[in-house]
Design a protein around this motif. Structure first.
Motif: not given
Length: 246
Positions: A74-80, A195-201, A221-224, A227-228
């Motif tokens: 949701i944070a990555s693809e569709d925050q609304n 899965l941890t937050p970092a792995e899920a992100a 790019y994926v690492q940045r 993190s975001a």
């Protein structure tokens, strides 16, 4: 004969509506054994002679997946996601303005546009993954029209929790790897519930181009982006955010 054809002409739209409503309604309660995108990838592999190709797909109910996974998606693809009705018109307008500026800059440099921003919601992506195809040219526009229809049905007939559950289980996260459980086992050697937050992100960071960006070998790019996404997950309130869609 002509009368018979006329009779079928008005029946066809009714049959289409009835069939698609039933299709979507059944999948509210039945976990899909495969999707249109999985079938298309299998056909693509067979047609190119990859007869040993196998789809990695292992369904897990939402309560068996770490809550970090839907939150990251949701944070990555569709925050609304929690508040819209299938279409995020503000995001569509922002994407249109961004792409126009990108195209203008590319024309001035006489170079192709590097990255077009999309605005598809998780509901739209779920509709596309389950029922439709990628398509090009005219077929792409036909698919877009059907995508709108299926998105309306999904939002009308499914709760938000079911939408994110199906999306998390069917989204492509690598070539032939579909869903959080298959990706967790393929790339992290563990089940999706750990899965941890970092792995899920990191998993969410390869979307929506999991064949271009590798989860196995994440580049800069994926690492940045990972993190975001983690920062956005914290900003949204962490897993407590998911109470809004439970």
């Amino acid at each position: 004969m002509r009368k018979r054809w006329r009779g079928w002409l008005w029946k066809l739209p009714v049959m289409f509506v009835a069939a698609t409503v039933l299709q979507v309604l059944l999948l509210r309660f039945i976990d899909p054994p495969f999707t249109a995108f999985m079938a298309a990838r299998e056909v693509e592999a067979w047609s190119s002679g990859e007869f040993g190709f196998r789809i990695a797909y292992d369904w897990c109910d939402l309560d068996e997946i770490s809550r970090n996974v839907p939150l990251a998606m949701i944070a990555s693809e569709d925050q609304n996601f929690a508040t819209h009705n299938g279409f995020d018109f503000k995001a569509i307008e922002k994407a249109r303005a961004h792409n126009e500026r990108a195209e203008e800059r590319a024309r001035k440099r006489n170079k192709p546009v590097k990255r077009i921003r999309g605005a598809s919601t998780i509901s739209q992506q779920t509709a596309k993954n389950l029922f439709l195809w990628k398509g090009q040219g005219v077929t792409r526009w036909a698919r877009k029209g059907l995508e709108v229809w299926y998105t309306v049905l999904i939002e009308a007939l499914w709760p938000k929790a079911r939408i994110i559950e199906v999306y998390a289980n069917t989204v492509e996260l690598g070539d032939g790897v579909y869903g959080a459980q298959a990706a967790a086992r393929t790339y992290f050697g563990k089940d999706a519930n750990t899965l941890t937050p970092a792995e899920a992100a990191s998993m969410a960071a390869v979307l929506p181009n999991p064949r271009r960006y590798s989860l196995a070998r994440p580049g800069p790019y994926v690492q940045r982006r990972s993190s975001a996404i983690q920062r956005q997950m914290r900003y949204m309130g962490g897993p407590e955010f998911l109470r809004r869609i439970d």
